[in-house]
Design a protein around this motif. Sequence first.
Motif, mmCIF file in Angstrom:
data_model
loop_
_atom_site.group_PDB
_atom_site.id
_atom_site.type_symbol
_atom_site.label_atom_id
_atom_site.label_comp_id
_atom_site.label_asym_id
_atom_site.label_seq_id
_atom_site.Cartn_x
_atom_site.Cartn_y
_atom_site.Cartn_z
ATOM 1 N N ASN A 20 0.822 -1.207 0.000
ATOM 2 C CA ASN A 20 0.000 0.000 0.000
ATOM 3 C C ASN A 20 0.857 1.258 0.000
ATOM 4 O O ASN A 20 0.523 2.245 -0.666
ATOM 5 C CB ASN A 20 -0.953 0.007 1.199
ATOM 6 C CG ASN A 20 -2.056 -1.007 1.060
ATOM 7 O OD1 ASN A 20 -2.375 -1.462 -0.041
ATOM 8 N ND2 ASN A 20 -2.646 -1.400 2.179
ATOM 9 N N LEU A 21 1.951 1.228 0.751
ATOM 10 C CA LEU A 21 2.869 2.371 0.754
ATOM 11 C C LEU A 21 3.461 2.586 -0.638
ATOM 12 O O LEU A 21 3.547 3.718 -1.118
ATOM 13 C CB LEU A 21 4.011 2.142 1.744
ATOM 14 C CG LEU A 21 3.816 2.614 3.166
ATOM 15 C CD1 LEU A 21 5.014 2.202 4.021
ATOM 16 C CD2 LEU A 21 3.646 4.110 3.229
ATOM 17 N N VAL A 26 3.480 5.624 -5.940
ATOM 18 C CA VAL A 26 3.190 5.746 -7.372
ATOM 19 C C VAL A 26 2.174 6.866 -7.597
ATOM 20 O O VAL A 26 2.352 7.729 -8.470
ATOM 21 C CB VAL A 26 2.673 4.407 -7.934
ATOM 22 C CG1 VAL A 26 2.127 4.572 -9.347
ATOM 23 C CG2 VAL A 26 3.772 3.357 -7.883
ATOM 24 N N ASP A 27 1.123 6.891 -6.793
ATOM 25 C CA ASP A 27 0.091 7.926 -6.921
ATOM 26 C C ASP A 27 0.665 9.313 -6.653
ATOM 27 O O ASP A 27 0.350 10.276 -7.367
ATOM 28 C CB ASP A 27 -1.074 7.650 -5.970
ATOM 29 C CG ASP A 27 -1.843 6.386 -6.328
ATOM 30 O OD1 ASP A 27 -1.718 5.912 -7.482
ATOM 31 O OD2 ASP A 27 -2.558 5.869 -5.447
ATOM 32 N N LYS A 30 2.655 10.527 -9.613
ATOM 33 C CA LYS A 30 1.784 11.058 -10.674
ATOM 34 C C LYS A 30 1.276 12.447 -10.309
ATOM 35 O O LYS A 30 1.203 13.332 -11.157
ATOM 36 C CB LYS A 30 0.607 10.120 -10.907
ATOM 37 C CG LYS A 30 1.000 8.812 -11.552
ATOM 38 C CD LYS A 30 -0.177 7.869 -11.679
ATOM 39 C CE LYS A 30 0.257 6.523 -12.219
ATOM 40 N NZ LYS A 30 -0.842 5.561 -12.239
ATOM 41 N N LEU A 31 0.946 12.644 -9.041
ATOM 42 C CA LEU A 31 0.478 13.950 -8.575
ATOM 43 C C LEU A 31 1.578 14.995 -8.695
ATOM 44 O O LEU A 31 1.300 16.161 -9.021
ATOM 45 C CB LEU A 31 0.000 13.841 -7.127
ATOM 46 C CG LEU A 31 -0.479 15.113 -6.468
ATOM 47 C CD1 LEU A 31 -1.730 15.636 -7.161
ATOM 48 C CD2 LEU A 31 -0.751 14.875 -5.001
ATOM 49 N N SER A 32 2.814 14.597 -8.461
ATOM 50 C CA SER A 32 3.920 15.556 -8.507
ATOM 51 C C SER A 32 4.098 16.167 -9.888
ATOM 52 O O SER A 32 4.628 17.268 -10.018
ATOM 53 C CB SER A 32 5.225 14.897 -8.052
ATOM 54 O OG SER A 32 5.706 14.010 -9.033
ATOM 55 N N GLU A 33 3.636 15.470 -10.919
ATOM 56 C CA GLU A 33 3.735 15.994 -12.282
ATOM 57 C C GLU A 33 2.893 17.251 -12.461
ATOM 58 O O GLU A 33 3.164 18.052 -13.361
ATOM 59 C CB GLU A 33 3.302 14.929 -13.285
ATOM 60 C CG GLU A 33 4.205 13.713 -13.300
ATOM 61 C CD GLU A 33 3.660 12.582 -14.134
ATOM 62 O OE1 GLU A 33 2.562 12.719 -14.736
ATOM 63 O OE2 GLU A 33 4.331 11.534 -14.191
ATOM 64 N N LYS A 34 1.913 17.453 -11.616
ATOM 65 C CA LYS A 34 1.013 18.598 -11.736
ATOM 66 C C LYS A 34 1.452 19.779 -10.861
ATOM 67 O O LYS A 34 0.808 20.809 -10.875
ATOM 68 C CB LYS A 34 -0.402 18.173 -11.349
ATOM 69 C CG LYS A 34 -0.964 17.083 -12.244
ATOM 70 C CD LYS A 34 -2.327 16.648 -11.802
ATOM 71 C CE LYS A 34 -2.807 15.497 -12.692
ATOM 72 N NZ LYS A 34 -4.124 15.020 -12.306
ATOM 73 N N LEU A 43 7.937 16.908 -2.734
ATOM 74 C CA LEU A 43 7.081 15.723 -2.667
ATOM 75 C C LEU A 43 7.864 14.460 -3.010
ATOM 76 O O LEU A 43 7.700 13.424 -2.355
ATOM 77 C CB LEU A 43 5.884 15.881 -3.606
ATOM 78 C CG LEU A 43 4.878 14.738 -3.611
ATOM 79 C CD1 LEU A 43 4.286 14.531 -2.219
ATOM 80 C CD2 LEU A 43 3.776 14.997 -4.618
ATOM 81 N N MET A 44 8.740 14.539 -3.990
ATOM 82 C CA MET A 44 9.509 13.362 -4.365
ATOM 83 C C MET A 44 10.503 12.976 -3.268
ATOM 84 O O MET A 44 10.811 11.792 -3.105
ATOM 85 C CB MET A 44 10.222 13.585 -5.699
ATOM 86 C CG MET A 44 9.239 13.688 -6.875
ATOM 87 S SD MET A 44 7.967 12.401 -6.926
ATOM 88 C CE MET A 44 8.949 10.976 -7.281
ATOM 89 N N GLY A 45 10.958 13.949 -2.484
ATOM 90 C CA GLY A 45 11.786 13.616 -1.324
ATOM 91 C C GLY A 45 10.992 12.787 -0.331
ATOM 92 O O GLY A 45 11.500 11.807 0.231
ATOM 93 N N LEU A 46 9.748 13.178 -0.103
ATOM 94 C CA LEU A 46 8.870 12.422 0.784
ATOM 95 C C LEU A 46 8.601 11.028 0.219
ATOM 96 O O LEU A 46 8.621 10.034 0.950
ATOM 97 C CB LEU A 46 7.552 13.175 0.987
ATOM 98 C CG LEU A 46 6.457 12.465 1.763
ATOM 99 C CD1 LEU A 46 6.914 12.185 3.195
ATOM 100 C CD2 LEU A 46 5.199 13.305 1.779
ATOM 101 N N VAL A 47 8.386 10.945 -1.071
ATOM 102 C CA VAL A 47 8.141 9.658 -1.719
ATOM 103 C C VAL A 47 9.350 8.734 -1.531
ATOM 104 O O VAL A 47 9.192 7.544 -1.250
ATOM 105 C CB VAL A 47 7.803 9.855 -3.218
ATOM 106 C CG1 VAL A 47 7.868 8.542 -3.981
ATOM 107 C CG2 VAL A 47 6.427 10.495 -3.363
#
Length: 75
Positions: A20-21, A26-27, A30-34, A43-47
């Motif tokens: 789930n994590l 992945v979700d 995809k959100l970071s692209e916006k 956000l990608m650091g958090l990911v």
Amino acid sequence: MPLAKPNPQLRREVKAIAFNLEQSCVDLGKLSEKLSDADAIALMGLVGTLYEEADRLVAYADEVRDQRITRAKPE
């Protein structure tokens, strides 16, 4: 030696949480692209951190399989 009954369930639960994590990562990717570049980088650091945590959970699931981590029966 087969796992005691509570242990396969624990392993499945830990692996499900890790999955789930990873799906959330992945979700979020995809959100970071916006987002603006600065927000996307943050956000990608958090990911990245969440992926590391998912990997750690998978390692814990392997420890359950190898019986280094066990779930005690409820008292």
